[in-house]
Design a protein around this motif. Structure first.
Motif, short mmCIF file in Angstrom:
data_model
loop_
_atom_site.label_atom_id
_atom_site.label_comp_id
_atom_site.label_asym_id
_atom_site.label_seq_id
_atom_site.Cartn_x
_atom_site.Cartn_y
_atom_site.Cartn_z
N GLU A 15 0.84 -1.20 0.00
CA GLU A 15 0.00 0.00 0.00
C GLU A 15 0.87 1.25 0.00
OE1 GLU A 15 -2.80 -0.02 3.18
OE2 GLU A 15 -3.67 1.93 2.66
N GLY A 16 0.50 2.21 -0.85
CA GLY A 16 1.25 3.44 -0.95
C GLY A 16 2.34 3.45 -2.01
N ALA A 17 2.68 2.29 -2.53
CA ALA A 17 3.72 2.18 -3.56
C ALA A 17 3.14 2.50 -4.93
CB ALA A 17 4.32 0.78 -3.55
N ILE A 18 4.03 2.56 -5.91
CA ILE A 18 3.61 2.74 -7.30
C ILE A 18 3.50 1.36 -7.96
CG2 ILE A 18 4.22 3.64 -9.58
CD1 ILE A 18 5.71 5.90 -8.19
N ALA A 19 2.36 1.10 -8.55
CA ALA A 19 2.18 -0.14 -9.32
C ALA A 19 2.37 0.18 -10.79
CB ALA A 19 0.79 -0.71 -9.08
N SER A 20 3.16 -0.63 -11.48
CA SER A 20 3.46 -0.41 -12.89
C SER A 20 2.99 -1.61 -13.70
CB SER A 20 4.96 -0.20 -13.09
OG SER A 20 5.26 -0.04 -14.46
N LEU A 21 2.10 -1.36 -14.62
CA LEU A 21 1.52 -2.42 -15.45
C LEU A 21 1.90 -2.15 -16.90
CD1 LEU A 21 -1.95 -2.11 -13.75
CD2 LEU A 21 -0.33 -3.95 -13.36
N ASN A 22 2.33 -3.19 -17.60
CA ASN A 22 2.84 -3.01 -18.95
C ASN A 22 2.07 -3.83 -19.98
OD1 ASN A 22 5.06 -1.32 -18.13
ND2 ASN A 22 5.98 -3.17 -17.30
N CYS A 23 2.07 -3.33 -21.19
CA CYS A 23 1.35 -3.96 -22.28
C CYS A 23 2.12 -3.70 -23.57
CB CYS A 23 -0.05 -3.37 -22.35
SG CYS A 23 -1.06 -3.85 -23.77
N THR A 62 -1.60 7.17 -14.33
CA THR A 62 -0.88 7.75 -15.46
C THR A 62 -0.71 6.67 -16.52
OG1 THR A 62 0.35 9.29 -14.06
CG2 THR A 62 1.24 8.85 -16.26
N ALA A 63 -1.18 6.97 -17.72
CA ALA A 63 -0.94 6.09 -18.85
C ALA A 63 0.24 6.63 -19.63
CB ALA A 63 -2.17 5.99 -19.73
N ILE A 76 0.03 3.34 -11.27
CA ILE A 76 -0.93 3.70 -10.22
C ILE A 76 -0.11 4.18 -9.02
CG2 ILE A 76 -2.86 2.94 -8.80
CD1 ILE A 76 -3.26 0.61 -10.74
N ARG A 77 -0.23 5.46 -8.74
CA ARG A 77 0.50 6.04 -7.60
C ARG A 77 -0.30 5.86 -6.32
NH1 ARG A 77 0.74 9.50 -11.55
NH2 ARG A 77 -0.95 10.77 -10.70
N ASP A 78 0.45 5.82 -5.19
CA ASP A 78 -0.20 5.69 -3.89
C ASP A 78 -1.24 4.56 -3.92
OD1 ASP A 78 -2.34 7.79 -1.80
OD2 ASP A 78 -0.89 6.23 -1.24
N SER A 79 -0.79 3.39 -4.31
CA SER A 79 -1.69 2.24 -4.48
C SER A 79 -2.46 1.96 -3.20
CB SER A 79 -0.88 0.99 -4.86
OG SER A 79 -0.26 1.16 -6.10
N GLN A 80 -3.73 1.61 -3.39
CA GLN A 80 -4.62 1.30 -2.29
C GLN A 80 -5.11 -0.14 -2.43
OE1 GLN A 80 -5.26 3.70 0.19
NE2 GLN A 80 -3.59 4.68 -0.96
N PRO A 81 -5.45 -0.79 -1.32
CA PRO A 81 -6.01 -2.15 -1.43
C PRO A 81 -7.20 -2.22 -2.38
CG PRO A 81 -5.43 -1.69 0.85
CD PRO A 81 -5.22 -0.39 0.09
N GLN A 107 -3.08 -9.35 -13.05
CA GLN A 107 -3.72 -9.33 -11.74
C GLN A 107 -2.84 -8.56 -10.76
OE1 GLN A 107 -4.70 -13.22 -10.22
NE2 GLN A 107 -5.16 -12.44 -8.20
N LEU A 108 -3.40 -7.51 -10.18
CA LEU A 108 -2.68 -6.67 -9.21
C LEU A 108 -3.26 -6.87 -7.82
CD1 LEU A 108 -0.75 -4.29 -8.45
CD2 LEU A 108 -2.67 -2.77 -8.95
#
Lengths: 112, 118
Positions: A15-23, A62-63, A76-81, A107-108
């Motif tokens: 929680e609170g981290a940046i999640a990075s998803l790629n395509c 942010t895309a 996704i900044r400041d990731s939340q559950p 799946q995140l």
């Protein structure tokens, strides 16, 4: 090679981290790109669309699009559950009458 | 306004039976899509309707699958002689054909029909 590829995950971030998803996508002349979020047992919902190279920001999302490298990412900044879901990348492939081709999703899980 | 609706929400059937799944798109949306999503998988395109044009059936997995759209609105997806591998969530989406600046319209999804073939 699949037309639209995503790492299936699962991707876990605290929680609170940046999640990075790629395509990545196969056709260089693709023009339109979308990120959908799908909660377990629910239908997909659009969260971001991007058409030009560079970054597009909307709140915590942010895309990023790089047409030369044929990839699009979602940060996704400041990731939340509550962000825990499967994220689907969709691409408008040229010559595709049906308009969008979807990746298989990442799946995140955001850990509290 | 109402979103995309689908019925039934759940359908359990026996192998070999025919099933019909219904989709009611958002009013005014000219494009309608059917997708299939198996457990843990992405969306598999099935068929696309746009206005009065001939549908794009390129995603239908076999001739047991068919779909129609009456009056440019409600659509029915029919699966004949169902097989266990047909078990999945069937999602319908609708959109305006063209969005802003000539982009494809955003697809809005219905809640899906969960089909279980025993």
């Amino acid at each position: 090679q699949k037309e639209v590829e995503q790492n299936s995950g699962p991707l876990s971030v605290p929680e609170g981290a940046i999640a990075s998803l790629n395509c990545t996508y196969s056709d260089r002349v693709s023009q339109s790109f979308f990120w959908y979020r799908q909660y377990s047992g629910k239908s997909p919902e659009l969260i971001m669309s991007i058409y030009s190279n560079g970054d597009k920001e909307d709140g915590r999302f942010t895309a990023q699009l790089n047409k030369a490298s044929q990839y699009v990412s979602l940060l996704i900044r400041d990731s939340q559950p509550s962000d825990s879901a499967t994220y689907l990348c969709a691409v408008k492939l040229p010559g595709s009458a049906r308009q969008l081709t979807f990746g298989s999703g990442t799946q995140l899980t955001v850990l509290p | 306004g109402a979103g995309v609706s689908q019925s039934p929400s759940n359908k359990v059937t026996e192998k070999g039976k025919d099933v019909e799944l219904r989709c009611d798109p958002i009013s005014g949306h000219t494009a309608l899509y059917w997708y299939r999503q198996s457990l843990g998988q992405g969306l598999e395109f099935l068929i696309y309707f746009q206005g009065n044009s001939a549908p794009d059936k390129s995603g239908l997995p076999s001739d047991r699958f068919s779909a129609e759209r009456t009056g440019g609105s409600v659509s029915t997806l029919t699966i004949q002689r169902t097989q266990q591998e047909d078990s999945a969530v069937y999602l319908c989406a609708s959109s305006l054909r063209i969005g802003g600046a000539g982009t494809p319209g955003t697809q809005y999804f219905g809640p899906g029909t969960r089909l279980t073939v025993l």
